[in-house]
Design a protein around this motif. Structure first.
Motif, PDB file in Angstrom:
ATOM      1  N   LYS A 240       0.732  -1.069   0.118  1.00 11.07           N
ATOM      2  CA  LYS A 240       0.393   0.258   0.382  1.00 11.07           C
ATOM      3  C   LYS A 240       0.780   1.056  -0.123  1.00 11.07           C
ATOM      4  O   LYS A 240      -0.019   2.121  -0.501  1.00 11.07           O
ATOM      5  N   LYS A 315      -5.700  -0.040   4.424  1.00  5.79           N
ATOM      6  CA  LYS A 315      -4.831   0.972   4.094  1.00  5.79           C
ATOM      7  C   LYS A 315      -3.479   0.927   4.456  1.00  5.79           C
ATOM      8  O   LYS A 315      -2.877   1.703   3.396  1.00  5.79           O
ATOM      9  N   GLY A 317       0.675   0.684   5.156  1.00  3.32           N
ATOM     10  CA  GLY A 317       0.762  -0.306   4.338  1.00  3.32           C
ATOM     11  C   GLY A 317       1.504  -1.639   5.072  1.00  3.32           C
ATOM     12  O   GLY A 317       2.559  -2.402   4.580  1.00  3.32           O
TER      13      GLY A 317
END
Length: 445
Positions: A240, A315, A317
């Motif tokens: 992400k 969302k 990472g």
């Protein structure tokens, strides 16, 4: 496994950096494994600056446990020693300097025309310089207060941090953990439209520089077949926090290994830097995106009706870090002997490095720790040089952090392939040392 009397008492886990937005995922992982991992106490620890977030996340954790109906006591504290005393496992997910420090790690290098990324290049070096002394303090306290506990670190840069633990800590029960290998296996499952439980990849390399060698589907080696499909869908296996970019098909065919998403910083440097500089020119870095995402998450966490991990957490990472940690803890506790990817001692796994160097590798997980799975004798020629250079960077960074050595910090900065410039690297080092002065006491004694 613990003795029967300890089993009745249950396990005590201390999470340093308990106010992290990732904590609900960790709590979810403990809850769903409760039958095999009988946690009695979960201590969430943070610092004064993170007190508000700790209370918000801690209250959500209590609601999650209550909804699940499991007898886990959630403790919130700023007293780290209290949390560590008699702990069975300790996890570290801290961020020294909070997200404001991350923003500097990204913005300052970009202002000099270099990659601005929190775990690679100059940003990775400075995150290590701030983090390593704190992690070593925790390890020293563990040796005193819970000498039999395993330290599971997933604070980045995990490779450099684990290397520092190997070199300087008296506490020897530690492992580094990363979510990149899990993300890559999930990505392969998605490309093949199969359940992720059917996929396993043999990994070896360094943290954020790990390569996929053999790809197993239902226990059969399907490397070539999967790599053919990967070439057609290489953009889909990503993180992400990294811009999705397609790999050149001929390069991957020649490379014969599956690179991890972070390799784009090294094999697609020009494209990645151009992308980051364009975003920087618009006043946006990944740090600002994460700050916004965190605000949204903590607003959700405040809702007293929320009693589970929200979908929006993915969302971030680092999604799946915490679940990977729970999986690792359970495998150690239950002596499962299954294969997982960890940062641990080389111990003769690859002849390129001494035994005491830290590598990231698929390993058999036992109650006594990991046993690296030896499927290669040495790193192939196409990756040997880069891996050696990044290991040099990790070692110099770890030594600089502990010694407060300007010289070693400069060497680490300039020898990193994402900097590789003596004059500009020197100026960049000076500016970042000044910007992070508050969190670098070893450099400013």
């Amino acid at each position: 496994m613990l003795e029967n009397q300890d089993l009745k008492k249950g396990l005590k886990i201390a999470t340093i950096g308990g106010g992290s937005s990732y904590t609900p995922e960790f709590v979810e992982g403990i809850i769903k494994r409760y039958k095999e991992l009988p946690v009695r106490e979960l201590w969430l620890v943070d610092v004064e600056a993170g007190k508000e977030k700790l209370e918000i996340v801690g209250n959500l954790a209590k609601r999650m446990v209550e909804k699940a109906g499991v007898p886990i006591d959630i403790h919130l504290t700023l007293n780290r020693r209290e949390a560590l005393r008699n702990a069975d496992f300790v996890t570290t997910q801290l961020r020294v300097g909070l997200l404001a420090a991350r923003a500097k790690d990204e913005r300052i290098p970009l202002s000099h025309g270099f990659m601005g990324q929190e775990t690679n290049g100059a940003g990775g070096l400075f995150k290590g310089l701030r983090t390593i002394p704190v992690i070593l303090d925790i390890a020293n306290e563990m040796q005193e207060l819970c000498p039999n506990a395993w330290l599971i670190n997933f604070t980045n840069p995990a490779g450099m941090v684990t290397e520092a633990l190997a070199r300087y800590s008296k506490h020897r029960k530690f492992l580094g953990l990363c979510n990149v290998p899990i993300g890559m296996e999930n990505g392969v499952a998605s490309i093949l439209s199969i359940d992720k439980s059917r996929v396993r990849i043999d990994f070896a390399g360094l943290n954020h520089m790990v390569y996929g060698f053999n790809i197993w589907i239902d226990g059969e080696n399907k490397t070539q077949e999967v790599m053919n499909k990967y070439i057609e869908n290489s953009q889909s296996i990503n993180m992400k926090n990294i811009t999705a970019m397609e790999w050149d098909a001929e390069f991957i065919k020649s490379f014969k290994l599956m690179p991890c998403p972070y390799h784009k910083y090294y094999y697609k440097t020009k494209d990645m830097l151009k992308d980051e500089l364009e975003k920087f020119a618009k006043g946006k870095t990944r740090a600002e995106e994460v700050i916004e995402t965190e605000k949204e998450l903590f607003e959700l966490y405040k809702d007293t009706n929320l009693k589970e991990k929200p979908k929006q957490l993915e969302k971030r990472g680092g999604a799946y870090y915490s679940d990977a940690a729970c999986n690792l803890i359970s495998s150690i506790y239950n002596d499962k002997g299954d294969l997982q990817v960890v940062n641990t001692f080389n111990n003769g796994t690859v002849k390129d490095f001494p035994d005491e160097y830290i590598i990231e590798v698929t390993a058999k997980i036992t109650k006594d720790g990991p046993i690296p799975y030896k499927f290669i004798n040495e790193f192939p020629i196409q990756i040997k040089g880069l891996i050696s250079q990044i290991k040099q960077f990790e070692i110099l960074g770890a030594e600089a952090a502990v010694e407060g050595s300007y010289e070693k910090a400069l060497l680490a900065m300039v020898t990193n392939p994402l900097i590789a410039n003596d004059f500009e690297g020197h100026r960049l080092l000076d500016e970042m040392l000044e910007a992070h002065k508050e969190y670098l006491p070893n450099f400013y004694k």
